[in-house]
Design a protein around this motif. Sequence first.
Motif, PDB file in Angstrom:
ATOM      1  N   ILE A 145       0.841  -1.210   0.000  1.00  0.00           N
ATOM      2  CA  ILE A 145       0.000   0.000   0.000  1.00  0.00           C
ATOM      3  C   ILE A 145       0.870   1.252   0.000  1.00  0.00           C
ATOM      4  O   ILE A 145       0.585   2.220  -0.723  1.00  0.00           O
ATOM      5  N   ILE A 204       0.928   4.151  -2.851  1.00  0.00           N
ATOM      6  CA  ILE A 204       0.678   5.568  -2.564  1.00  0.00           C
ATOM      7  C   ILE A 204       1.793   6.438  -3.130  1.00  0.00           C
ATOM      8  O   ILE A 204       1.541   7.496  -3.730  1.00  0.00           O
ATOM      9  N   CYS A 205       3.044   5.996  -2.966  1.00  0.00           N
ATOM     10  CA  CYS A 205       4.181   6.751  -3.513  1.00  0.00           C
ATOM     11  C   CYS A 205       4.101   6.839  -5.033  1.00  0.00           C
ATOM     12  O   CYS A 205       4.381   7.901  -5.617  1.00  0.00           O
ATOM     13  N   ILE A 251       1.385   9.369  -5.969  1.00  0.00           N
ATOM     14  CA  ILE A 251       1.849  10.742  -5.738  1.00  0.00           C
ATOM     15  C   ILE A 251       2.797  11.184  -6.839  1.00  0.00           C
ATOM     16  O   ILE A 251       2.682  12.295  -7.374  1.00  0.00           O
TER      17      ILE A 251
END
Length: 287
Positions: free
Chosen positions: A14, A18-19, A22
Motif C-alpha cells: 500500500i 501511494i508513492c 503521488i
Amino acid sequence: MSGRKRISDVFAYILIGICCVISVSVLIGIIAYVFIKGIGVVDWSFLSSVTSVLNGTVGIAGNIVNTIIAVVLTLLISAPVGICGAIYLNEYAKPGKIVSAIEFATETLSGIPSIIFGMFGMVFFVEGLHMGYSLLAGSLTLSLMVLPLITRNTQEALKTVPDSYRQGAIGLGSTKLYMIVKILIPSAMQGIVTGVILAVGRVVGESAVLLFTAGSAKLLPNDIKQLLLKPFQSGGTLTVQMYLSATSEGDFDTAFGIAVVLLIIVLCINFLTKLLTRLFNKSTRTV
C-alpha cells in the motif's frame, strides 16, 4: 508465512502504491498546468517567426535553431570522446589506480552543479580562448557536462556483453579492434544510444551553462552562410529565452509557450528512448 509478515507485506504494498500515485499525480499536474497556461500561445507563427517589435510578432524560431545547433555540436564533441573513452577503460586499460582515478573523476564531474560548468566555460572558453559569447563556447562547455553521462552509460553497456563473445572472436583469429567494432559495439548499442539520447535531453533542458557562455541572441539565419557562421556567434536556446521571458521581460505567456515546446521535446526524447530500447531488445532476441 505468519500473519505478521502478511500484514507487513500488505502495508509495504500500500505504501509503495501511494508513492507511485503521488509521483504520477505530480507529473500529470505539472504537465497539465504548463499546457493549460501555454498551449494557447503555441501556433505556427510562434514556431516559425522571431520576436520583432517593428513587425509585431512574437516567435521562437531563432531559439529553436540555436537549440538544434547546440545539441548537434555537443554530440559531435562529446559522443566520440565519451564512447572511445569508455572502450579504452573497459577493454584496454588494466584495472589499477589510473583506471580508478579516471572513474572517480568521471563520477565527480557528473555530480558538479551546472552553474559551475557555466562559470568555468565563461572563464576558459569565452575569455581565456577569446571565443566570446557563442554557441561553440556553450557547446564545448556542455560537452564537458554530458561527457560523464555518455562515458558511464557506454561503459556499463560494454560490461553487459558476455565475455564469451570476446573469447570466441579472439579464438577465431579476430583482432581486438575488429572484435570491438563488429561485435562489442553492436551488442552494446542499446546502452550507448540510451546514454546519447539522455545527453540530448540534458542539453535541451540546460540554461545555466548557456547563460554564461552562449549569450541570448535570438536572430534567425537568413541563408546558408549565416547558418554556417552561427556557431561562432551568440545564440540563446529555448531554455535561455524562457528564463529571460519570465524574469527580465516579464512575458509569462511566452515563457509558458516555450515551456510547452520544451515539454513536448522532452516527452518525444523519452518515447524515442523507449522505442529504441524495444527495437534493440527485439533485434537481440532475434539474433
